[in-house]
Scaffold this active site. Structure first.
Site, short mmCIF file in Angstrom:
data_model
loop_
_atom_site.label_atom_id
_atom_site.label_comp_id
_atom_site.label_asym_id
_atom_site.label_seq_id
_atom_site.Cartn_x
_atom_site.Cartn_y
_atom_site.Cartn_z
N ASP A 56 -18.94 3.54 -7.53
CA ASP A 56 -20.12 3.89 -8.31
C ASP A 56 -19.99 3.01 -10.47
O ASP A 56 -19.06 2.20 -9.80
CB ASP A 56 -19.61 5.88 -8.88
CG ASP A 56 -19.26 5.80 -9.39
OD1 ASP A 56 -18.67 5.75 -10.73
OD2 ASP A 56 -17.80 7.07 -8.29
N SER B 57 -11.34 5.22 -2.84
CA SER B 57 -11.26 6.51 -2.39
C SER B 57 -11.28 6.64 -1.08
O SER B 57 -12.76 6.94 -0.42
CB SER B 57 -12.25 7.37 -3.85
OG SER B 57 -12.24 8.89 -2.92
N GLY B 58 -10.17 6.90 -0.52
CA GLY B 58 -10.10 6.85 1.34
C GLY B 58 -11.90 5.71 1.66
O GLY B 58 -13.08 5.83 2.60
N ASP C 114 0.61 -0.89 -0.29
CA ASP C 114 0.04 -0.40 0.07
C ASP C 114 1.09 0.77 0.14
O ASP C 114 1.68 1.33 -0.37
CB ASP C 114 -1.07 -0.04 1.16
CG ASP C 114 -2.44 0.33 0.95
OD1 ASP C 114 -2.37 2.06 0.92
OD2 ASP C 114 -3.12 -0.03 0.19
N GLU D 113 -4.40 -18.45 15.89
CA GLU D 113 -5.32 -17.14 16.15
C GLU D 113 -4.98 -17.74 14.45
O GLU D 113 -5.44 -17.41 13.16
CB GLU D 113 -4.94 -15.79 15.68
CG GLU D 113 -5.76 -15.15 16.57
CD GLU D 113 -4.81 -13.71 17.26
OE1 GLU D 113 -5.57 -12.79 17.60
OE2 GLU D 113 -3.77 -13.65 17.52
N TRP E 68 -6.18 1.32 -7.29
CA TRP E 68 -6.18 3.05 -7.35
C TRP E 68 -7.05 3.99 -6.34
O TRP E 68 -8.09 3.94 -5.79
CB TRP E 68 -6.89 3.10 -9.11
CG TRP E 68 -7.11 4.36 -9.04
CD1 TRP E 68 -7.71 5.70 -8.97
CD2 TRP E 68 -6.23 5.26 -10.59
NE1 TRP E 68 -7.13 6.33 -9.66
CE2 TRP E 68 -6.92 6.57 -11.17
CE3 TRP E 68 -5.67 3.91 -11.44
CZ2 TRP E 68 -6.86 7.13 -12.11
CZ3 TRP E 68 -5.25 5.50 -12.86
CH2 TRP E 68 -5.87 5.97 -12.61
N ASP E 69 -6.02 4.57 -5.70
CA ASP E 69 -6.75 5.44 -4.57
C ASP E 69 -7.21 6.59 -5.06
O ASP E 69 -6.82 7.51 -5.91
CB ASP E 69 -5.86 5.67 -3.59
CG ASP E 69 -6.49 5.18 -2.23
OD1 ASP E 69 -7.48 5.98 -1.99
OD2 ASP E 69 -6.38 5.11 -0.93
C1 GLA Z 1 -6.72 5.54 1.56
C2 GLA Z 1 -7.75 3.68 1.60
C3 GLA Z 1 -6.53 3.60 2.39
C4 GLA Z 1 -5.29 3.64 2.63
C5 GLA Z 1 -4.90 4.38 2.50
C6 GLA Z 1 -3.34 4.83 1.95
O1 GLA Z 1 -7.52 6.04 3.29
O2 GLA Z 1 -8.42 3.73 1.35
O3 GLA Z 1 -6.90 2.02 2.45
O4 GLA Z 1 -4.43 2.68 1.00
O5 GLA Z 1 -5.25 5.82 1.27
O6 GLA Z 1 -2.77 6.35 2.40
#
Ligand code: GLA
Length: 727
Positions: free
Chosen positions: A532, A525-526, A366, A612, A477-478
């Site tokens: 969509d 996107s966060g 990430d 776990e 892709w964020d």
């Molecule tokens: C967003 C994404 C998270 C992570 C962060 C990284 O918040 O939704 O899953 O990838 O950015 O900065």
């Protein structure tokens, strides 16, 4: 033939397997909407009523006939200036600076296959599976045309709509409002179901009566947003999950939007879906045109569950693309909640080793691997691998991870730039900033002007240079802020920039998909801020929410399920206590909720004890048993987790021979009452075996009387039944 033109009645009828949609070219050339609902035949213009209604004016050619008014007649594409005072689908500022558009029928064409939209995502179909209707309307005074497109997919009970505004006039015009879908319903009382939310708590379901006045939802954020999803449902007041009439509209668009629902003075309902009006004024010089994105429409006479299943089938098989669209996705481990920005190449490899040992199939690196990015303060825009942090090249890291038997995936956020980045220092004008104003910052970042081709080209080349360094099989892709300070230095009008931004985004994604057809792209996107139907054309799955708490996820995934199939819903098992809510839940519960989507893990595996870890091994084996059923099965909502004691849902195989019912307890009391879960979608009066207990059940009994949900010790317990047909 799914589209029929009746020359005598001048009706055009669209038939799907279970629905009918009818319009009529009336005596003055207006295109009137007659009907959308359960399958019906014959001309339905008898539904139109004509009365002399005060303050509802009449078109000039109606002469002394005071009963003919656009103020009350149902229309396919209502515009401002015809004497219809309800909310219009279209407002155009003409060359003479008036706002009147009087669209009249010119011609129509019916053809096989489903239309495509250049530069825009859209439902696709084989030529034999769909038909297209194109109706050309024109304002006889200005010459501006509205070309209405309808795509009909009979087997899917889907109708799509889009509109193209063509400036065939002699001067400059500006499109101020455009809603490709309008539904004018003559009778009935309806509820407007919308999906509101916030970061980390997206797509909560709200059901409100449509009353007098217009209820409007939408996004001014330049993206579809966490706050309102660009999909709505209009449901008859008495419609339930299993019965009643409902209409759905899903916008295949990832930018700002608005949807309006209101009842007019004659108790008729109008619903619109289209571009957000704010900051929108799309310039068209003579000869230019604006093609709107499309809206997917579906109708169900059998309740909300069927409506959702119509959307699911269409989105999964006729909107999502790529080699993974119908495939079980690899089980991934995402590094974000495992280590956030705090990692080295060594720590990543340690995590990957653990993942491989547990049976996880893909490792996703990430945020934090590029430029100077050790926190969210800096680095976005500098798409150069931080080899110092990794202690090796990206190619070497991928090689080692592949060597463990894991696929490799990587996170990117191409649309963004930090002020503290080499890119911003070199090209400050590439970010949205209004000259003379200080920009609105969000997560310390600014948005790159993707309405400019040179910006898209540059970032595209940089991202490709990274992806070409090794065997990358997945990209996340964020997009981590809303747009603000929208100003493009090169645009001829600022009213076009927000839409051109989305076109730039789609252009980038299309090129990416073409160049790397084997890479699985997950949108984000966060979490679910751009969840969509537009994005799903490029990214067959989307990270559903930054909230990985399984109990909150019950509601988030419930709301999401009204429109979007489980195969699109990114869902991971994370740590307990959960990082967003601090709630403690069992591994089993976390697993069950994550299994109702594209399954993965997002936690520091090195912190788990051996018990776990064993549980994860078992969980993975179990997931693999059901993965295909979950990804391609028919989905049923069995409870409403917003109000019920538990969240429960079900996946049924297409041949109805297998069903997986999953239940997670939410409310808990002493001396707990027993809830009965009614199973759905099985063959009638057939014996099914619960594979866990071995017990045989009659399917009709399971569906009519239900099964008692066991009262289990402890909070948030998960339980499932797996029924297999004995035939
Ligand atoms: C967003 C994404 C998270 C992570 C962060 C990284 O918040 O939704 O899953 O990838 O950015 O900065």
């Amino acid at each position: 033939m799914s589209i029929i033109y009746d020359k005598k009645q001048r009706t055009i009828t669209l038939h799907t397997d279970h629905t009918t949609y009818q319009m009529q070219i009336d005596r003055y050339g207006f295109l009137l909407h007659l009907y959308y609902g359960g399958k019906a035949d014959g001309c339905m213009d008898y539904l139109l009523t004509y009365y002399d209604r005060g303050f509802s004016g009449n078109p000039y050619e109606a002469g002394t006939d005071k009963t003919y008014s656009m103020d009350s007649l149902p229309q396919e594409f209502p515009s401002l200036g015809t004497g219809d005072y309800r909310t219009p689908a279209c407002i155009i500022k003409n060359t003479d600076r008036t706002y009147c558009s009087d669209f009249r029928y010119v011609s129509h064409e019916i053809r096989d296959g489903k239309y495509a939209l250049p530069g825009l995502p859209a439902v696709y179909a084989d030529t034999a599976e769909a038909q297209t209707l194109e109706v050309v309307l024109e304002d006889p005074v200005t010459g501006v045309r509205a070309v209405l497109l309808y795509g009909v997919l009979p087997r899917y009970d889907i109708i799509t709509r889009s509109v193209k505004i063509v400036n065939a006039s002699q001067g400059y015009v500006s499109v101020k409002k455009l809603a490709p879908a309008c539904l004018d319903l003559l009778g009935g009382e309806y509820d407007f179901i919308t999906f509101y939310g916030r970061h980390a708590m997206e797509r909560n379901c709200q059901r409100m009566p449509v009353g007098h006045g217009v209820h409007k939802i939408g996004s001014l954020r330049g993206t579809s947003s966490h706050q309102y999803n660009p999909a709505v449902i209009l449901a008859a007041r008495d419609a339930t999950e299993d019965a009643g009439s409902c209409y759905g509209m899903a916008f295949v668009y990832s930018g700002g939007f608005q949807s309006e629902a209101g009842m007019d003075q004659y108790y008729q309902t109008r619903v619109l879906m289209g571009f957000s009006e704010e900051q929108f004024a799309y310039p068209l010089n003579p000869g230019e045109e604006l093609q709107s994105p499309e809206v997917i429409l579906t109708y169900s006479g059998a309740g909300l569950g069927q409506l959702s299943r119509n959307f699911h089938r269409c989105i999964r098989t006729h909107l999502c693309r790529g080699k993974y669209k119908e495939k079980v996705r690899p089980i991934l481990l995402n590094s974000w909640e495992a280590s956030y920005f705090d990692f080295t190449g060594e720590s990543l490899l340690k995590l990957a080793r653990q993942a491989a040992d547990l049976g996880i199939e893909m490792f996703v690196l990430d945020d934090g691997w590029f430029g100077n990015r050790d926190s969210d303060l800096r680095g976005l825009g500098d798409w150069y691998v931080n080899e110092e942090k990794l202690g090796c090249t990206l190619g070497e890291l991928i090689g080692k991870i592949n060597g463990m038997g894991l696929k490799f995936g990587i996170w990117i956020e191409p649309e963004m730039v930090n002020e503290d980045s080499d890119l911003y220092r070199a090209h400050p004008d590439w970010a949205f900033v209004i000259p003379g104003r200080r920009p609105n910052r969000s997560r310390y970042q600014l948005v790159l002007d993707f309405s400019r081709k040179e910006v898209v080209d540059y970032i595209f080349d940089r991202i490709c240079a990274v992806l070409d360094q090794g065997n990358v099989e997945y990209v996340k892709w964020d997009m981590n802020r809303s747009l603000a300070d929208v100003y493009s230095a090169t645009a001829d009008s600022q009213g076009r920039v927000l839409h051109d931004y989305v076109l730039g985004l789609y252009d980038f994604l299309e090129r990416l998909v073409e160049r790397y057809p084997d890479i699985l792209i997950e949108g984000c996107s966060g979490g679910g801020g751009r969840f969509d139907a537009g994005m799903l054309y490029y990214t067959p799955q989307i990270w559903c929410s930054d909230n990985t708490d399984p109990i909150d996820r019950l509601e988030i995934q419930y709301g999401t399920s009204f429109i979007y199939p489980a195969s699109c819903v990114g869902a991971h098992v994370s740590a307990s206590p959960n990082h967003q809510t601090r709630r403690v839940t069992s591994m089993k519960t976390r697993g069950m909720v994550a299994m109702a989507g594209t399954f993965g893990y997002e936690l520091n595996l090195n912190e788990l004890d051996s018990e776990e870890k064993d549980e994860i091994r078992r969980q993975i084996a179990e997931y693999k048993k059901y993965a295909s059923l979950v990804q391609t099965g028919t989905y049923y909502r069995l409870t409403n987790p917003q109000t019920d004691n538990q969240g429960a849902w079900e996946f049924v195989s297409e041949d109805q021979k297998e069903a997986l019912v999953q239940v997670v307890g939410i409310k808990k009391h002493a001396n707990m009452t027993v809830d009965y879960i009614k199973v759905r979608g099985l063959k009638e009066n057939t014996m099914y075996r619960d594979t866990q207990s071995g017990r045989l059940y009659n399917s009709t009994a399971l569906m009519e009387a239900g099964v008692p949900k066991p009262v289990l010790e402890g909070e948030y317990q998960a339980f499932q039944w797996h029924f297999v047909c004995e035939e």
